[in-house]
Write a protein that holds these residues in place. Structure first.
Motif, short mmCIF file in Angstrom:
data_model
loop_
_atom_site.label_atom_id
_atom_site.label_comp_id
_atom_site.label_asym_id
_atom_site.label_seq_id
_atom_site.Cartn_x
_atom_site.Cartn_y
_atom_site.Cartn_z
N LYS A 44 0.83 -1.21 0.00
CA LYS A 44 0.00 0.00 0.00
C LYS A 44 0.86 1.26 0.00
N SER A 45 1.95 1.22 0.73
CA SER A 45 2.82 2.39 0.79
C SER A 45 3.49 2.64 -0.56
N VAL A 46 3.93 1.60 -1.23
CA VAL A 46 4.53 1.75 -2.56
C VAL A 46 3.50 2.33 -3.52
N LEU A 47 2.29 1.80 -3.49
CA LEU A 47 1.23 2.32 -4.38
C LEU A 47 0.94 3.77 -4.05
N ALA A 48 0.90 4.12 -2.78
CA ALA A 48 0.63 5.51 -2.38
C ALA A 48 1.68 6.45 -2.97
N GLN A 49 2.93 6.00 -3.02
CA GLN A 49 4.00 6.83 -3.56
C GLN A 49 3.93 6.94 -5.08
N CYS A 50 3.12 6.11 -5.71
CA CYS A 50 2.95 6.17 -7.17
C CYS A 50 1.84 7.13 -7.57
N ILE A 51 1.08 7.61 -6.61
CA ILE A 51 0.02 8.56 -6.94
C ILE A 51 0.66 9.93 -7.12
N ILE A 52 0.56 10.42 -8.33
CA ILE A 52 1.16 11.71 -8.69
C ILE A 52 0.27 12.85 -8.20
N LEU B 13 -9.49 16.46 0.84
CA LEU B 13 -8.27 15.76 1.25
C LEU B 13 -7.13 16.07 0.30
N GLU B 14 -6.08 16.66 0.84
CA GLU B 14 -4.88 16.91 0.06
C GLU B 14 -4.22 15.57 -0.27
N CYS B 15 -3.56 15.52 -1.40
CA CYS B 15 -2.89 14.29 -1.83
C CYS B 15 -1.53 14.19 -1.13
N THR B 16 -1.56 13.64 0.08
CA THR B 16 -0.33 13.40 0.84
C THR B 16 -0.22 11.90 1.09
N PRO B 17 0.99 11.39 1.32
CA PRO B 17 1.11 9.95 1.61
C PRO B 17 0.23 9.51 2.79
N GLU B 18 0.13 10.35 3.81
CA GLU B 18 -0.68 10.00 4.97
C GLU B 18 -2.16 9.89 4.61
N ASN B 19 -2.65 10.86 3.84
CA ASN B 19 -4.05 10.82 3.43
C ASN B 19 -4.34 9.66 2.49
N VAL B 20 -3.42 9.39 1.59
CA VAL B 20 -3.61 8.27 0.67
C VAL B 20 -3.71 6.97 1.45
N LEU B 21 -2.80 6.76 2.39
CA LEU B 21 -2.83 5.52 3.18
C LEU B 21 -4.09 5.42 4.03
N MET B 22 -4.55 6.55 4.56
CA MET B 22 -5.79 6.55 5.34
C MET B 22 -6.97 6.16 4.45
N VAL B 23 -7.02 6.70 3.24
CA VAL B 23 -8.10 6.36 2.30
C VAL B 23 -8.01 4.87 1.95
N PHE B 24 -6.81 4.37 1.71
CA PHE B 24 -6.64 2.96 1.39
C PHE B 24 -7.19 2.07 2.51
N GLU B 25 -6.92 2.45 3.75
CA GLU B 25 -7.36 1.65 4.89
C GLU B 25 -8.88 1.74 5.10
N GLN B 26 -9.43 2.94 5.02
CA GLN B 26 -10.84 3.13 5.31
C GLN B 26 -11.76 2.77 4.14
N PHE B 27 -11.22 2.86 2.93
CA PHE B 27 -12.03 2.62 1.74
C PHE B 27 -11.29 1.67 0.79
N PRO B 28 -11.25 0.39 1.14
CA PRO B 28 -10.47 -0.58 0.34
C PRO B 28 -10.88 -0.64 -1.12
N TRP B 29 -12.12 -0.33 -1.43
CA TRP B 29 -12.57 -0.34 -2.83
C TRP B 29 -11.84 0.72 -3.65
N ILE B 30 -11.46 1.83 -3.02
CA ILE B 30 -10.67 2.85 -3.72
C ILE B 30 -9.26 2.32 -3.96
#
Length: 139
Positions: A85-93, A105-122
């Motif tokens: 998940k962290s590698v994928l988060a770093q691929c989001i431009i 939500l600003e596109c930050t690694p922390e926000n991306v990881l939070m979205v990944f955890e709370q909304f697995p479909w995303i």
């Protein structure tokens, strides 16, 4: 997608027609997240780098080097999931249209990881698109 060009003399595939793929992987592809039930496009837009991008390779190498330094060669499922998940988060431009509790939500690694955890479909939609090389071959 166009049919691959074959060299008429030898019947071989002309690799030059794929040179643009590297650039596309670095620039990323843009797509809209789809609603999990209706599958309609939402207002959430993502630009993600490709599976062979320097961004992806650098992220993967950081995790491997970190494991080597810590001499942690044994991984459990949680480690693999977290690193993936962290590698994928770093691929989001970039992203836009992500709103939680009325706040953008600003596109930050922390926000991306939070979205990944709370909304697995995303996460699943981004992961699928980021790992599908086919999208990066399209011009």
């Amino acid at each position: 997608m166009k049919t691959p060009q074959l060299n008429e003399e030898e019947g071989s595939l002309e690799l030059g027609q794929f040179v643009h793929v590297n650039k596309r992987q670095e620039e990323g592809i843009e797509f809209f997240i789809q609603h999990p039930v209706t599958m309609d496009d939402t207002t959430m837009r993502v630009v993600v780098a490709g599976p062979d991008s320097s961004r992806r390779k650098a992220a993967q190498r950081r995790y491997i080097n970190n494991r080597i330094k810590k001499k942690k060669m044994k991984l459990d499922a949680e480690d693999i999931d977290r690193e993936s998940k962290s590698v994928l988060a770093q691929c989001i431009i970039s992203w836009s249209g992500f709103v939680l509790n009325g706040k953008s939500l600003e596109c930050t690694p922390e926000n991306v990881l939070m979205v990944f955890e709370q909304f697995p479909w995303i996460h699943d939609q981004i992961d699928e698109r980021a790992n599908d090389r086919t999208d990066f071959f399209k011009s």
